[in-house]
Design a protein around this motif. Structure first.
Motif, PDB file in Angstrom:
ATOM      1  N   LEU A   1      38.302  36.198  52.154  1.00 23.94           N
ATOM      2  CA  LEU A   1      38.994  37.235  51.405  1.00 23.94           C
ATOM      3  C   LEU A   1      38.739  37.059  49.920  1.00 23.94           C
ATOM      4  O   LEU A   1      38.977  35.991  49.359  1.00 23.94           O
ATOM      5  CB  LEU A   1      40.500  37.173  51.681  1.00 23.94           C
ATOM      6  N   PHE A   2      38.257  38.128  49.278  1.00 20.68           N
ATOM      7  CA  PHE A   2      38.054  38.123  47.831  1.00 20.68           C
ATOM      8  C   PHE A   2      39.031  39.102  47.196  1.00 20.68           C
ATOM      9  O   PHE A   2      39.242  40.212  47.712  1.00 20.68           O
ATOM     10  CB  PHE A   2      36.623  38.521  47.478  1.00 20.68           C
ATOM     11  N   VAL A   3      39.605  38.695  46.083  1.00 21.59           N
ATOM     12  CA  VAL A   3      40.551  39.534  45.340  1.00 21.59           C
ATOM     13  C   VAL A   3      40.058  39.646  43.904  1.00 21.59           C
ATOM     14  O   VAL A   3      39.772  38.632  43.255  1.00 21.59           O
ATOM     15  CB  VAL A   3      41.975  38.943  45.377  1.00 21.59           C
ATOM     16  N   GLN A   4      39.961  40.889  43.430  1.00 20.53           N
ATOM     17  CA  GLN A   4      39.526  41.157  42.054  1.00 20.53           C
ATOM     18  C   GLN A   4      40.694  41.745  41.274  1.00 20.53           C
ATOM     19  O   GLN A   4      41.203  42.817  41.601  1.00 20.53           O
ATOM     20  CB  GLN A   4      38.354  42.137  42.047  1.00 20.53           C
ATOM     21  N   LEU A   5      41.154  41.036  40.240  1.00 21.64           N
ATOM     22  CA  LEU A   5      42.210  41.558  39.390  1.00 21.64           C
ATOM     23  C   LEU A   5      41.650  42.672  38.512  1.00 21.64           C
ATOM     24  O   LEU A   5      40.487  42.634  38.096  1.00 21.64           O
ATOM     25  CB  LEU A   5      42.806  40.450  38.522  1.00 21.64           C
ATOM     26  N   LEU A   6      42.493  43.683  38.225  1.00 27.55           N
ATOM     27  CA  LEU A   6      42.061  44.839  37.452  1.00 27.55           C
ATOM     28  C   LEU A   6      42.814  44.927  36.136  1.00 27.55           C
ATOM     29  O   LEU A   6      43.984  44.527  36.042  1.00 27.55           O
ATOM     30  CB  LEU A   6      42.292  46.126  38.254  1.00 27.55           C
ATOM     31  N   ASP A   7      42.148  45.444  35.123  1.00 23.07           N
ATOM     32  CA  ASP A   7      42.817  45.733  33.861  1.00 23.07           C
ATOM     33  C   ASP A   7      43.644  47.012  34.015  1.00 23.07           C
ATOM     34  O   ASP A   7      43.575  47.703  35.037  1.00 23.07           O
ATOM     35  CB  ASP A   7      41.792  45.896  32.737  1.00 23.07           C
ATOM     36  N   THR A   8      44.420  47.339  32.997  1.00 17.22           N
ATOM     37  CA  THR A   8      45.311  48.498  33.079  1.00 17.22           C
ATOM     38  C   THR A   8      44.566  49.807  33.269  1.00 17.22           C
ATOM     39  O   THR A   8      45.117  50.779  33.792  1.00 17.22           O
ATOM     40  CB  THR A   8      46.185  48.585  31.815  1.00 17.22           C
TER      41      THR A   8
ATOM     42  N   TRP B   1      35.617  47.735  49.099  1.00 18.76           N
ATOM     43  CA  TRP B   1      36.760  47.224  48.352  1.00 18.76           C
ATOM     44  C   TRP B   1      37.916  48.217  48.450  1.00 18.76           C
ATOM     45  O   TRP B   1      37.711  49.421  48.348  1.00 18.76           O
ATOM     46  CB  TRP B   1      36.390  47.001  46.892  1.00 18.76           C
ATOM     47  N   GLN B   2      39.129  47.691  48.617  1.00 20.10           N
ATOM     48  CA  GLN B   2      40.329  48.517  48.680  1.00 20.10           C
ATOM     49  C   GLN B   2      41.223  48.185  47.496  1.00 20.10           C
ATOM     50  O   GLN B   2      41.588  47.022  47.296  1.00 20.10           O
ATOM     51  CB  GLN B   2      41.096  48.265  49.993  1.00 20.10           C
ATOM     52  N   GLU B   3      41.551  49.200  46.680  1.00 20.14           N
ATOM     53  CA  GLU B   3      42.430  48.983  45.527  1.00 20.14           C
ATOM     54  C   GLU B   3      43.886  49.024  45.959  1.00 20.14           C
ATOM     55  O   GLU B   3      44.262  49.769  46.868  1.00 20.14           O
ATOM     56  CB  GLU B   3      42.174  50.039  44.452  1.00 20.14           C
ATOM     57  N   HIS B   4      44.716  48.207  45.284  1.00 22.36           N
ATOM     58  CA  HIS B   4      46.141  48.124  45.597  1.00 22.36           C
ATOM     59  C   HIS B   4      46.935  48.257  44.295  1.00 22.36           C
ATOM     60  O   HIS B   4      46.940  47.348  43.465  1.00 22.36           O
ATOM     61  CB  HIS B   4      46.465  46.793  46.283  1.00 22.36           C
ATOM     62  N   GLY B   5      47.572  49.423  44.120  1.00 21.73           N
ATOM     63  CA  GLY B   5      48.452  49.641  42.971  1.00 21.73           C
ATOM     64  C   GLY B   5      47.778  49.542  41.626  1.00 21.73           C
ATOM     65  O   GLY B   5      48.439  49.262  40.626  1.00 21.73           O
ATOM     66  N   ARG B   6      46.469  49.762  41.548  1.00 20.61           N
ATOM     67  CA  ARG B   6      45.715  49.692  40.298  1.00 20.61           C
ATOM     68  C   ARG B   6      45.890  48.346  39.591  1.00 20.61           C
ATOM     69  O   ARG B   6      45.646  48.219  38.389  1.00 20.61           O
ATOM     70  CB  ARG B   6      46.100  50.836  39.347  1.00 20.61           C
ATOM     71  N   GLN B   7      46.296  47.323  40.355  1.00 17.94           N
ATOM     72  CA  GLN B   7      46.415  45.985  39.785  1.00 17.94           C
ATOM     73  C   GLN B   7      45.358  45.036  40.334  1.00 17.94           C
ATOM     74  O   GLN B   7      44.945  44.098  39.657  1.00 17.94           O
ATOM     75  CB  GLN B   7      47.809  45.405  40.062  1.00 17.94           C
TER      76      GLN B   7
END
Length: 233
Positions: free
Chosen positions: A61-68, A39-45
């Protein structure tokens, strides 16, 4: 992007990102396990990863949204292209309220469809349609064939009732009719309700007949599957 329910995630990495996901592959249309690459994080978002289908080896392609705080957001997993399954129809709660058995039949048909069990799903749909028609008809018509039940619906079901209800709401003495006398008194809540009423009326009078006509045309041009043993010699 299509939402991927957490229940489809079979295992996770130590950082809680999905490791394997089981769902209907949008490429080969078979139930399969998807295995994650790093997994590659993008802008902590958000974080993204290509997951590979263990059946056809094509990726999604899977995208996981992140909390703050950088952790996974609950209900924040999406994929593209969307998996080949179907989501429950809007308003299914009304079917549950009318008949729990019919609602379970619908859920079973949906589950079988999402497991690529096309024939079994279709048989349950036929049972669902017969049960729905019987539920709406009088008892003496319960033993009619599915075709006869559907043909009898306009005689036993007051299909004009929604229009009558709307007419009463919009009459000068009705809930909305009185408010039209001074539009400055109409607040957001009532504007929302009025707009929703208009949308439902458009759906009833315009969208439903239009989508049924489109569906009928697609059914007419769909390839007819050969019965077993009826292939060319």
């Amino acid at each position: 992007m299509q939402l991927v329910h957490d229940a489809l995630v079979q295992s996770r990495f130590s950082n809680t990102f999905p490791r394997t996901v089981e769902m209907l592959c949008p490429h080969c249309l078979k139930e399969a396990v998807f295995e994650a690459r790093p997994w590659q994080e993008h802008g902590r978002q958000l974080a993204a990863s290509d997951l590979e289908c263990t059946r056809c080896e094509r990726t999604v392609l899977f995208v996981q949204l992140l909390d703050t705080d950088g952790t996974n957001q609950a209900g924040g997993l999406y994929c593209h292209p969307g998996f080949g399954g179907r989501e429950p129809m809007a308003g299914v709660e009304h079917l549950h309220a009318m008949s729990a058995p019919l609602a379970r039949s619908y859920e079973s048909a949906l589950k079988l469809y999402n497991h690529a069990e096309w024939g079994a799903s279709s048989l349950i749909v036929r049972h669902l349609l017969g049960g729905l028609a019987a539920r709406m008809l009088t008892d003496e018509k319960a033993e009619l064939s599915l075709t006869r039940k559907l043909e009898a619906l306009p005689n036993d079901v007051d299909l004009s009732r929604p229009l009558q209800d709307i007419a009463q709401l919009l009459a000068p003495s009705g809930t909305f009719g009185r408010q039209f006398e001074d539009e400055t008194t109409i607040d957001k809540a009532n504007a929302d309700l009025l707009l929703e009423l208009a949308e439902q009326l458009i759906t009833y009078l315009v969208v439903l007949p239009g989508t049924m006509a489109d569906l009928k045309a697609r059914i007419a041009t769909a390839p007819v599957p050969l019965r077993r043993g009826s292939g060319a010699a």
